[in-house]
Design a protein around this motif. Sequence first.
Motif, PDB file in Angstrom:
ATOM      1  N   LEU A   1       0.845  -1.192   0.000  1.00  0.00           N
ATOM      2  CA  LEU A   1       0.000   0.000   0.000  1.00  0.00           C
ATOM      3  C   LEU A   1       0.882   1.244   0.000  1.00  0.00           C
ATOM      4  O   LEU A   1       1.646   1.467   0.938  1.00  0.00           O
ATOM      5  N   ILE A   2       0.768   2.026  -1.060  1.00  0.00           N
ATOM      6  CA  ILE A   2       1.558   3.251  -1.195  1.00  0.00           C
ATOM      7  C   ILE A   2       0.640   4.465  -1.312  1.00  0.00           C
ATOM      8  O   ILE A   2       0.702   5.395  -0.506  1.00  0.00           O
ATOM      9  N   ASP A   3      -0.229   4.452  -2.327  1.00  0.00           N
ATOM     10  CA  ASP A   3      -1.102   5.610  -2.551  1.00  0.00           C
ATOM     11  C   ASP A   3      -2.214   5.709  -1.521  1.00  0.00           C
ATOM     12  O   ASP A   3      -2.643   6.813  -1.165  1.00  0.00           O
ATOM     13  N   VAL A   4      -2.699   4.573  -1.008  1.00  0.00           N
ATOM     14  CA  VAL A   4      -3.761   4.615   0.009  1.00  0.00           C
ATOM     15  C   VAL A   4      -3.264   5.284   1.295  1.00  0.00           C
ATOM     16  O   VAL A   4      -3.941   6.180   1.824  1.00  0.00           O
ATOM     17  N   PRO A   5      -2.098   4.913   1.837  1.00  0.00           N
ATOM     18  CA  PRO A   5      -1.602   5.650   3.006  1.00  0.00           C
ATOM     19  C   PRO A   5      -1.363   7.128   2.719  1.00  0.00           C
ATOM     20  O   PRO A   5      -1.549   7.977   3.604  1.00  0.00           O
ATOM     21  N   ARG A   6      -0.963   7.444   1.494  1.00  0.00           N
ATOM     22  CA  ARG A   6      -0.775   8.854   1.145  1.00  0.00           C
ATOM     23  C   ARG A   6      -2.128   9.580   1.134  1.00  0.00           C
ATOM     24  O   ARG A   6      -2.224  10.726   1.613  1.00  0.00           O
ATOM     25  N   GLN A   7      -3.153   8.922   0.610  1.00  0.00           N
ATOM     26  CA  GLN A   7      -4.505   9.490   0.686  1.00  0.00           C
ATOM     27  C   GLN A   7      -4.872   9.792   2.129  1.00  0.00           C
ATOM     28  O   GLN A   7      -5.409  10.856   2.450  1.00  0.00           O
ATOM     29  N   GLN A   8      -4.599   8.815   2.995  1.00  0.00           N
ATOM     30  CA  GLN A   8      -4.934   8.981   4.413  1.00  0.00           C
ATOM     31  C   GLN A   8      -4.195  10.167   5.016  1.00  0.00           C
ATOM     32  O   GLN A   8      -4.769  10.950   5.782  1.00  0.00           O
ATOM     33  N   GLU A   9      -2.921  10.316   4.686  1.00  0.00           N
ATOM     34  CA  GLU A   9      -2.146  11.438   5.213  1.00  0.00           C
ATOM     35  C   GLU A   9      -2.749  12.772   4.785  1.00  0.00           C
ATOM     36  O   GLU A   9      -2.875  13.698   5.593  1.00  0.00           O
ATOM     37  N   VAL A  10      -3.139  12.850   3.513  1.00  0.00           N
ATOM     38  CA  VAL A  10      -3.689  14.107   3.001  1.00  0.00           C
ATOM     39  C   VAL A  10      -5.019  14.429   3.671  1.00  0.00           C
ATOM     40  O   VAL A  10      -5.240  15.558   4.122  1.00  0.00           O
ATOM     41  N   VAL A  11      -5.928  13.440   3.758  1.00  0.00           N
ATOM     42  CA  VAL A  11      -7.242  13.752   4.334  1.00  0.00           C
ATOM     43  C   VAL A  11      -7.117  14.067   5.821  1.00  0.00           C
ATOM     44  O   VAL A  11      -7.859  14.917   6.339  1.00  0.00           O
ATOM     45  N   CYS A  12      -6.179  13.419   6.518  1.00  0.00           N
ATOM     46  CA  CYS A  12      -5.987  13.746   7.938  1.00  0.00           C
ATOM     47  C   CYS A  12      -5.428  15.157   8.103  1.00  0.00           C
ATOM     48  O   CYS A  12      -5.821  15.886   9.022  1.00  0.00           O
ATOM     49  N   GLU A  13      -4.519  15.547   7.227  1.00  0.00           N
ATOM     50  CA  GLU A  13      -4.021  16.924   7.250  1.00  0.00           C
ATOM     51  C   GLU A  13      -5.159  17.908   6.974  1.00  0.00           C
ATOM     52  O   GLU A  13      -5.246  18.974   7.605  1.00  0.00           O
ATOM     53  N   MET A  14      -6.038  17.537   6.044  1.00  0.00           N
ATOM     54  CA  MET A  14      -7.181  18.401   5.724  1.00  0.00           C
ATOM     55  C   MET A  14      -8.113  18.548   6.922  1.00  0.00           C
ATOM     56  O   MET A  14      -8.591  19.648   7.223  1.00  0.00           O
ATOM     57  N   ILE A  15      -8.390  17.437   7.612  1.00  0.00           N
ATOM     58  CA  ILE A  15      -9.241  17.501   8.801  1.00  0.00           C
ATOM     59  C   ILE A  15      -8.614  18.419   9.854  1.00  0.00           C
ATOM     60  O   ILE A  15      -9.284  19.286  10.429  1.00  0.00           O
ATOM     61  N   HIS A  16      -7.341  18.215  10.101  1.00  0.00           N
ATOM     62  CA  HIS A  16      -6.635  19.032  11.093  1.00  0.00           C
ATOM     63  C   HIS A  16      -6.696  20.514  10.727  1.00  0.00           C
ATOM     64  O   HIS A  16      -6.984  21.372  11.583  1.00  0.00           O
TER      65      HIS A  16
END
Length: 230
Positions: free
Chosen positions: A119-134
């Motif tokens: 898993l490469i792009d899925v964890p990156r998706q998660q990082e981006v959406v978590c940054e967006m939430i924050h």
Amino acid sequence: MSQIRSALDHSIDEIRNDVLRMGSFIEEQVARAVTSLKDRNLALAHQVIETDWRVNNLRYKIENNALRTIATQQPAARDLRYIVAAIHMAIELERIADHASGIATIAVRIGDEPLIKPLIDVPRQQEVVCEMIHDVLDAFVRMDVDEAKAVAARDDEVDALYTQVLRELLTYMMQDPKVITQATYLLWVAHNLERIGDRVTNLCERVIFAATGELGDYKPPKPPPAPDAH
């Protein structure tokens, strides 16, 4: 009059703090859900699913407090917009938590089966959406319209990563029909993260509404498709 204002300020502070507490917990839930899949940690996946009740309870607390404040203290103008925005944000945050639970549920369904790809792009998706939430929570605290718009613009990153995951998984499915079931599960994970990005954009719109009184779609429009060379 000062006592009324003080009571209203106290209620608004409580609503704000509960939205922040809810958002912070959901940010952790999204990260844990993807980690549970990436690390094959079924105990962590079950933890995400089983603690979802905390999100629901916070949503109901925010809504009840907001409605009681409107009924008893009759806020006006910006105060009223802020409270109404908080209600909508609590609803959107609860739906983001549902997506996190969905990802954790997929991790449980895949179980101990080896992943068909790292898993490469899925964890990156998660990082981006978590940054967006924050960042949208930060914009909410500071009523920062520019920051809210910048967060909404990042949804394009999430969409691009989803498209990348989709193309790659379709290739795997065409090459080996035996991986179709797991590839479909992984595609749903990426789709859940893509939907989280959309819901964070909705949060941004509510922050802008609270600050300005204007409602609208603040995500930059997608560029038109390139003209056909033929």
